[in-house]
Design a protein around this motif. Structure first.
Motif, PDB file in Angstrom:
ATOM      1  N   GLY A 299       0.820  -1.207   0.000  1.00  0.00           N
ATOM      2  CA  GLY A 299       0.000   0.000   0.000  1.00  0.00           C
ATOM      3  C   GLY A 299       0.849   1.251   0.000  1.00  0.00           C
ATOM      4  O   GLY A 299       2.085   1.219  -0.148  1.00  0.00           O
ATOM      5  N   GLY A 301       1.674   4.608   2.291  1.00  0.00           N
ATOM      6  CA  GLY A 301       1.524   5.164   3.621  1.00  0.00           C
ATOM      7  C   GLY A 301       2.833   5.238   4.369  1.00  0.00           C
ATOM      8  O   GLY A 301       3.925   5.242   3.785  1.00  0.00           O
ATOM      9  N   THR A 323      -2.252   4.795   6.517  1.00  0.00           N
ATOM     10  CA  THR A 323      -2.336   4.680   5.051  1.00  0.00           C
ATOM     11  C   THR A 323      -2.988   5.925   4.467  1.00  0.00           C
ATOM     12  O   THR A 323      -3.544   6.771   5.175  1.00  0.00           O
ATOM     13  CB  THR A 323      -3.129   3.431   4.662  1.00  0.00           C
ATOM     14  OG1 THR A 323      -4.426   3.481   5.278  1.00  0.00           O
ATOM     15  CG2 THR A 323      -2.415   2.166   5.133  1.00  0.00           C
ATOM     16  N   SER A 324      -2.914   6.039   3.165  1.00  0.00           N
ATOM     17  CA  SER A 324      -3.392   7.232   2.463  1.00  0.00           C
ATOM     18  C   SER A 324      -4.899   7.375   2.591  1.00  0.00           C
ATOM     19  O   SER A 324      -5.627   6.396   2.832  1.00  0.00           O
ATOM     20  CB  SER A 324      -3.002   7.153   0.984  1.00  0.00           C
ATOM     21  OG  SER A 324      -3.534   5.984   0.401  1.00  0.00           O
TER      22      SER A 324
END
Length: 541
Positions: A299, A301, A323-324
């Motif tokens: 992912g 982040g 995370t984003s």
């Protein structure tokens, strides 16, 4: 015919014979008298010694009889009472001796327990103010270890040996990540080393040039509710995960802040006077999704490492993943442990812990168990590989590992996951060991930061004024704060000091025998002072 006259006996001869016989008899009598006198003298000495021992024994038994009749100890008076039978006296003698043996045994058991557990940690207060505990260090590590923009620019400007393609250069860039996984062939390492030598650059410099900048990752910083320049809060540090950005970090001997703001850097860790996210640290992070080049995660982040400000950020730190497109709230519940002055005065082999200023470490400001273990692992790597990794503080006396040492670093890194890394021991040996590895003792005083996090979707309009080339929906907002005004404080103290030991021994002896300090003085009195007083009084009479 004349006959010769013959005397029947000669008087002179008889007298001489009589004198001789008397002298012999006198000599025999004198010898027998001397022998008798010697025998009688030896017998008298033995009788005198026996008489002295008899007097001492009589004096001791008389004093002991008087003590038993007058002491307040339980059962002693029955031993010398004349109004009870001999069997009863023997019974009470057995009872008293059994009580003495039992009391001595319990005292020895208490001493043994005190030696086995010399210190104890107890909860002193569950309402200890959090403003007395330093705020933790927050280390932010990007999932992406290599900036794509920097890698492409450097790739275009680097010279390559013959028969070396850009794929080899790309693999070299990937090696700037933390060396993990399988070993690399020696031929490939030699190619990578030739590339660096041709461009006159080291692996450490290559890692610094390719890693993302802190100011590019951290767009906005708020500390205690006030907008603050991020460059005055975060500094770039090297960790086991590569280059990261750390807030409130004081473990290293020097810092990496810009020289122009060095006067703004505090000399000790930050503290807060309240709780809730408005009183803590809030940062707006940009994962720079378009700049991803090399990562361990699938992912986009960051990884947050929450640890003590004087500890190196390793795997022991509290770890959170953000995370984003998310807003994360990291609540910290600190716990503080301190040691009493009795612990400080206690011998090291009994307290079995160290204070921060009792041992010096290379490259780190204060001693802690985590810092000591990190130094031990680096020392082990130095012994195995003959060099130190780039993320270790080096004063210039040790060689820095290059490309050719990557296989050795990978092999030594596998030992880090073992409990006794310096011994290379199996789990069965770890269970039997009684000492700490590398002679790293626990901390006598420490601060523990237990954290928990919640997250939700980030409001897009929050970052609308942010000047960045990436999409607004990729932003990450993180709040790190104390969750309460009160915390738990532990006290490390001696299991039994002189006062508690006296109370414990006195309680055991008093329960079984009725023993006290006065009864002990009575025993000494009957064996010393009272005979002296009796002797003085007899002379006066």
């Amino acid at each position: 015919m004349a006959f010769k006259k013959r005397h029947i006996f000669d008087l002179r001869v008889v007298q001489s014979q009589q004198h001789m016989s008397k002298s012999l008899e006198g000599h025999r009598n004198s010898n027998s008298t001397a022998t008798f006198s010697v025998l009688s003298h030896g017998h008298s000495r033995r009788r005198f010694k026996y008489y002295q021992l008899r007097l001492i024994w009589n004096w001791f038994t008389e004093s002991l009889r008087n003590y038993c009749q007058t002491t307040s100890l339980h059962g002693f008076s029955y031993i010398t009472r004349q109004d009870i039978s001999r069997n009863e006296r023997f019974f009470w003698l057995f009872v008293v001796l059994s009580a003495i043996i039992a009391s001595i045994s319990l005292v020895l058991v208490s001493l043994y327990a005190n030696r086995e557990t010399p210190t104890v940690t107890v909860i002193e207060s569950s309402h200890f103010p959090t403003w007395n505990i330093p705020f933790p260090a927050v280390t932010i590590c990007n999932f992406n270890k290599i900036s794509k923009t920097k890698a492409l620019n450097l790739m275009r400007n680097m010279q390559l040996p013959p028969n070396v393609t850009n794929e080899h250069l790309q693999q070299l860039f990937n090696l700037t990540l933390l060396p993990v996984g399988n070993t690399i062939s020696n031929d490939s390492l030699q190619i990578y080393d030739n590339i660096l030598n041709m461009n006159n650059i080291t692996l450490t410099e290559l890692s610094k040039q390719l890693s993302p900048d802190c100011l590019e990752m951290i767009s906005r910083c708020i500390w205690k509710g006030i907008n603050t320049r991020c460059e005055s809060l975060f500094q770039r540090i090297m960790t086991l995960e590569g280059t990261c950005c750390s807030f409130n970090y004081f473990a290293a001997l020097t810092n990496n802040f810009p020289t122009k703001i060095a006067y703004q850097v505090p000399k000790r860790p930050y503290r807060v006077t309240g709780c809730g996210y408005p009183t803590g640290l809030s940062v707006l992070l940009d994962p720079m999704v378009a700049d991803y080049y090399g990562t361990f995660f699938s992912g986009f982040g960051f990884r947050l490492l929450i640890h003590n400000s004087h500890n190196f950020p390793d795997e022991n730190a509290e770890s959170k993943v953000v995370t984003s497109t998310r807003e994360s709230f990291v609540r910290i519940n600190p716990e503080s442990t301190y040691a009493t002055r009795d612990i400080q005065r206690m011998d090291l082999k009994w307290r079995n812990c160290l204070f921060g200023n009792e041992r010096k470490l290379d490259g780190l400001r204060r001693y802690s168990f985590i810092n000591c273990m990190f130094e031990c692992r680096m020392r082990m790597t130095l012994e195995i590989c003959g060099c130190l990794p780039a993320y270790v503080a080096n004063n210039g006396t040790f060689k820095v590992c290059g490309v050719l040492h990557l296989n050795c670093i990978i092999e030594s890194k596998r030992l880090y996951s073992r409990a006794l890394a310096n011994l290379g021991a199996s789990l069965s040996r770890v269970r039997r060991t009684t000492s700490f590895p590398c002679d790293c003792l626990p901390d006598c005083e420490s601060n523990l930061y237990v954290s928990e996090s919640t997250m939700g979707r980030l409001e897009v309009n929050y970052s609308s004024r942010r000047s960045s080339s990436s999409s607004q929906t990729d932003s990450i907002l993180v709040h790190v704060f104390f969750s309460d005004l009160m915390s738990t404080r532990y006290r490390m103290e001696i299991f039994q000091n002189w006062l508690s030991a006296l109370a414990s021994f006195g309680g055991l002896l008093g329960l079984i025998l009725g023993f006290s300090i006065v009864t002990a003085f009575e025993f000494v009195y009957f064996l010393t002072f009272r005979p002296i007083f009796n002797y003085i009084n007899r002379d006066r009479d």
